[in-house]
Design a protein around this motif. Structure first.
Motif, PDB file in Angstrom:
ATOM      1  N   VAL A  52      46.560 -43.729 -82.974  1.00 17.35           N
ATOM      2  CA  VAL A  52      45.883 -44.406 -84.689  1.00 17.35           C
ATOM      3  C   VAL A  52      45.976 -45.622 -84.555  1.00 17.35           C
ATOM      4  O   VAL A  52      45.322 -46.315 -84.891  1.00 17.35           O
ATOM      5  N   ILE A  53      47.036 -45.962 -85.073  1.00 20.42           N
ATOM      6  CA  ILE A  53      47.446 -47.739 -85.531  1.00 20.42           C
ATOM      7  C   ILE A  53      47.231 -48.585 -84.491  1.00 20.42           C
ATOM      8  O   ILE A  53      46.451 -49.706 -84.594  1.00 20.42           O
ATOM      9  N   LEU A  54      47.269 -47.987 -83.013  1.00 16.91           N
ATOM     10  CA  LEU A  54      46.716 -48.993 -81.943  1.00 16.91           C
ATOM     11  C   LEU A  54      45.175 -49.513 -81.844  1.00 16.91           C
ATOM     12  O   LEU A  54      44.560 -50.333 -81.888  1.00 16.91           O
ATOM     13  N   ALA A  55      44.453 -47.952 -81.767  1.00 18.60           N
ATOM     14  CA  ALA A  55      43.355 -48.024 -82.003  1.00 18.60           C
ATOM     15  C   ALA A  55      42.358 -49.176 -83.083  1.00 18.60           C
ATOM     16  O   ALA A  55      41.742 -49.060 -82.694  1.00 18.60           O
ATOM     17  N   ASN A  56      42.537 -48.652 -84.167  1.00 19.09           N
ATOM     18  CA  ASN A  56      42.248 -49.456 -85.388  1.00 19.09           C
ATOM     19  C   ASN A  56      42.791 -51.428 -85.759  1.00 19.09           C
ATOM     20  O   ASN A  56      41.677 -51.928 -85.905  1.00 19.09           O
ATOM     21  N   LEU A  57      43.852 -51.262 -85.132  1.00 21.48           N
ATOM     22  CA  LEU A  57      44.398 -53.000 -85.081  1.00 21.48           C
ATOM     23  C   LEU A  57      43.123 -53.820 -83.766  1.00 21.48           C
ATOM     24  O   LEU A  57      42.740 -54.691 -84.255  1.00 21.48           O
ATOM     25  N   ILE A  58      43.288 -53.036 -82.554  1.00 23.77           N
ATOM     26  CA  ILE A  58      43.048 -53.309 -81.702  1.00 23.77           C
ATOM     27  C   ILE A  58      41.256 -53.971 -81.664  1.00 23.77           C
ATOM     28  O   ILE A  58      40.437 -54.605 -81.631  1.00 23.77           O
ATOM     29  N   ASN A  83      39.811 -52.781 -85.010  1.00 25.80           N
ATOM     30  CA  ASN A  83      39.602 -54.662 -85.923  1.00 25.80           C
ATOM     31  C   ASN A  83      39.722 -55.714 -84.974  1.00 25.80           C
ATOM     32  O   ASN A  83      38.661 -56.577 -85.474  1.00 25.80           O
ATOM     33  N   ALA A  84      40.372 -56.152 -84.265  1.00 22.19           N
ATOM     34  CA  ALA A  84      40.133 -57.896 -84.017  1.00 22.19           C
ATOM     35  C   ALA A  84      38.860 -57.861 -82.524  1.00 22.19           C
ATOM     36  O   ALA A  84      38.349 -58.748 -82.954  1.00 22.19           O
ATOM     37  N   LEU A  85      38.885 -56.875 -82.313  1.00 25.00           N
ATOM     38  CA  LEU A  85      37.571 -57.101 -81.038  1.00 25.00           C
ATOM     39  C   LEU A  85      36.569 -56.997 -82.225  1.00 25.00           C
ATOM     40  O   LEU A  85      35.070 -57.347 -81.860  1.00 25.00           O
ATOM     41  N   LYS A  86      35.847 -56.346 -83.642  1.00 24.49           N
ATOM     42  CA  LYS A  86      34.858 -56.473 -84.148  1.00 24.49           C
ATOM     43  C   LYS A  86      34.415 -58.160 -85.322  1.00 24.49           C
ATOM     44  O   LYS A  86      33.977 -58.134 -85.164  1.00 24.49           O
ATOM     45  N   HIS A  87      36.561 -58.268 -85.341  1.00 24.18           N
ATOM     46  CA  HIS A  87      35.894 -59.535 -86.624  1.00 24.18           C
ATOM     47  C   HIS A  87      36.206 -61.032 -85.869  1.00 24.18           C
ATOM     48  O   HIS A  87      36.423 -61.686 -86.209  1.00 24.18           O
ATOM     49  N   GLY A  88      37.677 -60.541 -84.333  1.00 25.27           N
ATOM     50  CA  GLY A  88      37.778 -62.124 -83.478  1.00 25.27           C
ATOM     51  C   GLY A  88      37.084 -62.145 -82.619  1.00 25.27           C
ATOM     52  O   GLY A  88      37.051 -63.052 -82.362  1.00 25.27           O
ATOM     53  N   ALA A 127      63.213 -56.682 -80.103  1.00 22.16           N
ATOM     54  CA  ALA A 127      63.631 -56.941 -80.811  1.00 22.16           C
ATOM     55  C   ALA A 127      64.515 -56.100 -81.851  1.00 22.16           C
ATOM     56  O   ALA A 127      64.752 -55.842 -83.051  1.00 22.16           O
ATOM     57  N   ASP A 128      66.287 -56.225 -81.711  1.00 18.17           N
ATOM     58  CA  ASP A 128      67.267 -55.392 -81.553  1.00 18.17           C
ATOM     59  C   ASP A 128      66.580 -54.070 -81.691  1.00 18.17           C
ATOM     60  O   ASP A 128      66.177 -53.387 -80.455  1.00 18.17           O
ATOM     61  N   ASP A 129      66.843 -53.137 -82.700  1.00 18.30           N
ATOM     62  CA  ASP A 129      66.292 -52.117 -82.449  1.00 18.30           C
ATOM     63  C   ASP A 129      65.122 -51.905 -83.240  1.00 18.30           C
ATOM     64  O   ASP A 129      64.498 -50.488 -83.452  1.00 18.30           O
ATOM     65  N   GLU A 130      63.742 -52.425 -82.921  1.00 18.52           N
ATOM     66  CA  GLU A 130      62.804 -52.705 -82.959  1.00 18.52           C
ATOM     67  C   GLU A 130      61.793 -52.879 -82.242  1.00 18.52           C
ATOM     68  O   GLU A 130      61.886 -53.481 -81.473  1.00 18.52           O
ATOM     69  N   ILE A 131      60.555 -52.515 -82.351  1.00 18.06           N
ATOM     70  CA  ILE A 131      59.860 -52.624 -81.665  1.00 18.06           C
ATOM     71  C   ILE A 131      58.944 -52.953 -81.832  1.00 18.06           C
ATOM     72  O   ILE A 131      57.918 -52.821 -82.941  1.00 18.06           O
ATOM     73  N   VAL A 132      57.974 -54.630 -81.652  1.00 16.61           N
ATOM     74  CA  VAL A 132      57.199 -55.703 -81.894  1.00 16.61           C
ATOM     75  C   VAL A 132      56.194 -56.070 -81.066  1.00 16.61           C
ATOM     76  O   VAL A 132      56.185 -55.796 -79.965  1.00 16.61           O
ATOM     77  N   ILE A 133      54.706 -55.637 -82.305  1.00 17.15           N
ATOM     78  CA  ILE A 133      54.024 -55.350 -81.378  1.00 17.15           C
ATOM     79  C   ILE A 133      52.936 -56.089 -81.969  1.00 17.15           C
ATOM     80  O   ILE A 133      52.664 -55.789 -82.448  1.00 17.15           O
ATOM     81  N   GLU A 134      52.283 -57.055 -81.144  1.00 19.87           N
ATOM     82  CA  GLU A 134      51.294 -58.399 -81.868  1.00 19.87           C
ATOM     83  C   GLU A 134      50.265 -58.797 -81.153  1.00 19.87           C
ATOM     84  O   GLU A 134      50.023 -58.019 -80.009  1.00 19.87           O
ATOM     85  N   VAL A 135      49.088 -58.121 -82.517  1.00 19.43           N
ATOM     86  CA  VAL A 135      47.473 -57.764 -81.425  1.00 19.43           C
ATOM     87  C   VAL A 135      46.861 -59.498 -82.062  1.00 19.43           C
ATOM     88  O   VAL A 135      46.775 -59.317 -83.769  1.00 19.43           O
ATOM     89  N   ARG A 136      46.243 -60.796 -81.579  1.00 21.58           N
ATOM     90  CA  ARG A 136      46.025 -61.749 -81.872  1.00 21.58           C
ATOM     91  C   ARG A 136      44.264 -61.902 -81.243  1.00 21.58           C
ATOM     92  O   ARG A 136      44.509 -61.408 -80.171  1.00 21.58           O
ATOM     93  N   ASP A 137      43.759 -62.154 -81.937  1.00 21.59           N
ATOM     94  CA  ASP A 137      42.119 -62.048 -81.417  1.00 21.59           C
ATOM     95  C   ASP A 137      42.322 -63.912 -81.368  1.00 21.59           C
ATOM     96  O   ASP A 137      42.908 -64.700 -81.932  1.00 21.59           O
ATOM     97  N   HIS A 138      41.109 -64.369 -81.381  1.00 26.12           N
ATOM     98  CA  HIS A 138      40.706 -66.135 -80.910  1.00 26.12           C
ATOM     99  C   HIS A 138      39.214 -65.968 -82.249  1.00 26.12           C
ATOM    100  O   HIS A 138      38.759 -66.575 -82.615  1.00 26.12           O
ATOM    101  N   GLY A 139      38.969 -65.538 -83.309  1.00 29.87           N
ATOM    102  CA  GLY A 139      38.204 -65.007 -83.453  1.00 29.87           C
ATOM    103  C   GLY A 139      38.484 -66.914 -85.064  1.00 29.87           C
ATOM    104  O   GLY A 139      39.730 -67.731 -85.157  1.00 29.87           O
ATOM    105  N   PRO A 140      37.906 -66.582 -86.424  1.00 32.77           N
ATOM    106  CA  PRO A 140      38.343 -67.160 -87.572  1.00 32.77           C
ATOM    107  C   PRO A 140      39.156 -67.352 -87.910  1.00 32.77           C
ATOM    108  O   PRO A 140      39.018 -67.864 -89.180  1.00 32.77           O
ATOM    109  N   ARG A 183      32.938 -46.344 -81.595  1.00 29.39           N
ATOM    110  CA  ARG A 183      33.365 -45.248 -82.091  1.00 29.39           C
ATOM    111  C   ARG A 183      34.358 -45.789 -82.841  1.00 29.39           C
ATOM    112  O   ARG A 183      34.864 -45.649 -83.780  1.00 29.39           O
ATOM    113  N   GLY A 184      35.577 -46.432 -81.657  1.00 30.67           N
ATOM    114  CA  GLY A 184      36.539 -46.954 -82.148  1.00 30.67           C
ATOM    115  C   GLY A 184      36.333 -48.089 -82.804  1.00 30.67           C
ATOM    116  O   GLY A 184      37.037 -48.335 -84.022  1.00 30.67           O
TER     117      GLY A 184
END
Length: 538
Positions: free
Chosen positions: A383-389, A391-396, A407-420, A529-530
């Motif tokens: 659910v998290i990934l579908a919303n973030l990706i 959102n990036a496709l729709k607006h960016g 990073a240490d005991d964490e998982i860091v996932i970055e979703v980056r677009d090339h929009g404005p 639909r995503g």
């Protein structure tokens, strides 16, 4: 009871009381000492000078104008035997014109060198006669200190001729009396200071005890114990303050109870409305799927004139269905019934499956190492990934880059677009429910709940999502999740059974709440639909 600090009101009250008492005691003691000192010294000085002047008139005045040294010595001894017990020095000229001295203490007694020069000059100086000054010579005196001992030195000259007399009187007894007085006043000042400190402590306890109770009650009220009340006694200002606090607490408790009741009613309304809409929506969805199949069939069973209307009905039905799914998910978060169903997840495989299920493979670049595992809830991560990706496709716009790192005991996932990028005034609100970046376009494909649901799913894992603008352009959403979320969920069978029902919840079937995943992804509907789940925050 906490330790006293310099910033505490109790300590400041004690210090102020002590300073006031010290100032008052020192001032009173100083004035009393000065008055007593002047009184003692003046009384002693007047008695000695009066006795010396009388002895000069009676005994020295009986000497001839030019006495011998023996006469001076005998008379000085007689004068020293007066009641005041002072030393006497007589200076005169014998018949031959030689200066002779008579000392009451012998050779080791009072000498002319012990008399200050200024005093000798004043004694020997002849004053002009006038109506106000009827004598050419007067009695002069001076206080001196020798080797730490105070002395009174006086001198006068006989009128009409005769010896000059000097007197030396030790003031050591008076100095001892004054020192005793100073010690007594110092002890009294110390006792006054101690008494003031004790009085200040008692006053501070009397004043600050209600204030302390008020502070404790305020902390308890801040912790949510709205039934906290203060015991009111008396009619002073502190009692009025306690009554005001009780009235405020009572009003706050009533207001919070009313707000909680309205909030519960609102949540129940949304939940009931969502459940009630599920039944007619299921039927409508079945009909729209049939209509959609007719639209896509080669036979062309739908009249071209009504085809746009049919497509609009199909699209809006899907949008309404997604909105109901999202509302049900939000009500679970608000009610605190959302639970985790944990599993070991290969992050690269999970993200690839999420992208593939929504036909985003051509628009998304994945940077993730194989074999990076985490213990998370797969459905909520999807659910998290579908919303973030989405959102990036729709607006960016594409390409959207998804990177995963540890990073240490964490998982860091970055979703980056090339929009404005995201406007600065919008950044604080991107995770708000139903937030629209443009008030002129209140209607959009998304429900305005997607990013809020993603954030709630991150929080339930013990993680977080942040949004920012990349220096090189475009927006970047950063998801941080713990490697193992086991500490946030119960691992027994009962917890597992209760959380299992949360995933599909009330007949959702195979659809992911918050993502609107369509089973027919091969026709590209999954991508659209995503996007439906994204809020119009940008």
């Amino acid at each position: 009871m906490s330790r006293l600090r310099f910033t505490s009101l109790r300590l400041r009250l004690v210090v102020v009381f002590a300073l006031v008492a010290l100032t008052a005691a020192v001032s009173a003691s100083g004035i009393a000492y000065w008055l007593n000192r002047e009184a003692v010294l003046t009384r002693t000085q007047d008695a000695v000078l009066r006795d010396f002047q009388q002895e000069m008139q009676n005994r020295a005045g009986a000497l001839p104008v030019h006495p011998s040294q023996d006469q001076l010595q005998h008379t000085a001894g007689q004068m020293a035997g007066s009641s005041q017990r002072f030393s006497v020095l007589l200076v005169g000229q014998d018949p031959t014109g030689r200066t002779v001295y008579g000392n009451s203490g012998g050779l080791s007694g009072f000498a002319l060198e012990d008399v200050p020069g200024s005093l000798r000059a004043a004694v020997d100086k002849r004053q002009p006669l006038s109506a106000a000054n009827k004598s050419p010579y007067h009695l002069y005196w001076q206080r001196v200190t020798e080797h730490g001992t105070p002395y009174l030195v006086a001198g006068t000259r006989l009128v009409g001729g005769g010896p000059t007399g000097y007197m030396l009187k030790s003031l050591e007894p008076e100095a001892k009396d004054l020192n005793s007085l100073a010690w007594s006043l110092g002890i009294a000042t110390g006792l006054a200071l101690i008494g003031a400190a004790l009085l200040a402590q008692a006053a501070a306890t009397t004043v600050l005890k209600p204030v302390h109770r008020l502070g404790v009650a305020a902390r308890r009220l801040g912790e949510g114990r709205l039934d906290t009340r203060l015991r009111v006694s008396g009619t002073d200002e502190l009692a009025d303050l306690s009554r005001t606090f009780n009235n405020a607490a009572e009003a706050l408790e009533k207001r919070v109870a009313d707000m909680a009741a309205r909030d519960d009613a609102s949540r129940r309304f949304v939940a009931d409305m969502s459940h009630e809409l599920r039944t007619p929506l299921t039927a409508i969805t079945a009909v729209t799927e049939v209509l959609e199949e007719e639209l896509d069939s080669e036979s062309g069973g739908i009249d071209p004139m009504i085809e746009p209307a049919v497509r609009l009905v199909v699209s809006e039905t899907r949008r309404l269905n997604d909105l109901v799914e999202n509302l049900m998910e939000v009500t679970r978060f608000d009610a605190g019934t959302a639970r985790l169903v944990l599993d070991d997840v290969d992050l690269a495989d999970q993200i690839t499956a999420c992208i593939d299920a929504r036909a985003w493979l051509d628009a998304v670049e994945l940077d993730a190492e194989r074999g990076l595992h985490a213990r998370l809830d797969p459905r909520r991560l999807d659910v998290i990934l579908a919303n973030l990706i989405g959102n990036a496709l729709k607006h960016g716009g594409s390409p959207v880059r998804v990177s995963v790192r540890e990073a240490d005991d964490e998982i860091v996932i970055e979703v980056r677009d090339h929009g404005p990028g995201i406007p600065e005034d919008v950044l604080p609100h991107v995770f708000d429910r139903f937030y629209k970046a443009s008030a002129s376009r209140p209607r959009s494909e998304g429900s305005g709940l997607g990013l809020s649901i993603a954030l709630n799913n991150a929080h339930i894992h013990g993680g977080d999502i942040t949004a920012a603008n990349s220096p090189g352009g475009g927006a970047v959403f950063t998801l941080r999740l713990p490697r193992d979320a086991s500490a946030l969920t119960e691992q027994d069978e009962g917890a597992g059974g209760s959380t299992g029902g949360d995933g599909d919840g009330d007949g959702t079937g195979g659809r992911d709440e918050g993502t609107g995943r369509d089973k027919d992804t091969g026709r590209g509907k999954g991508t659209r639909r995503g996007k439906d789940t994204k809020g119009g925050a940008r």
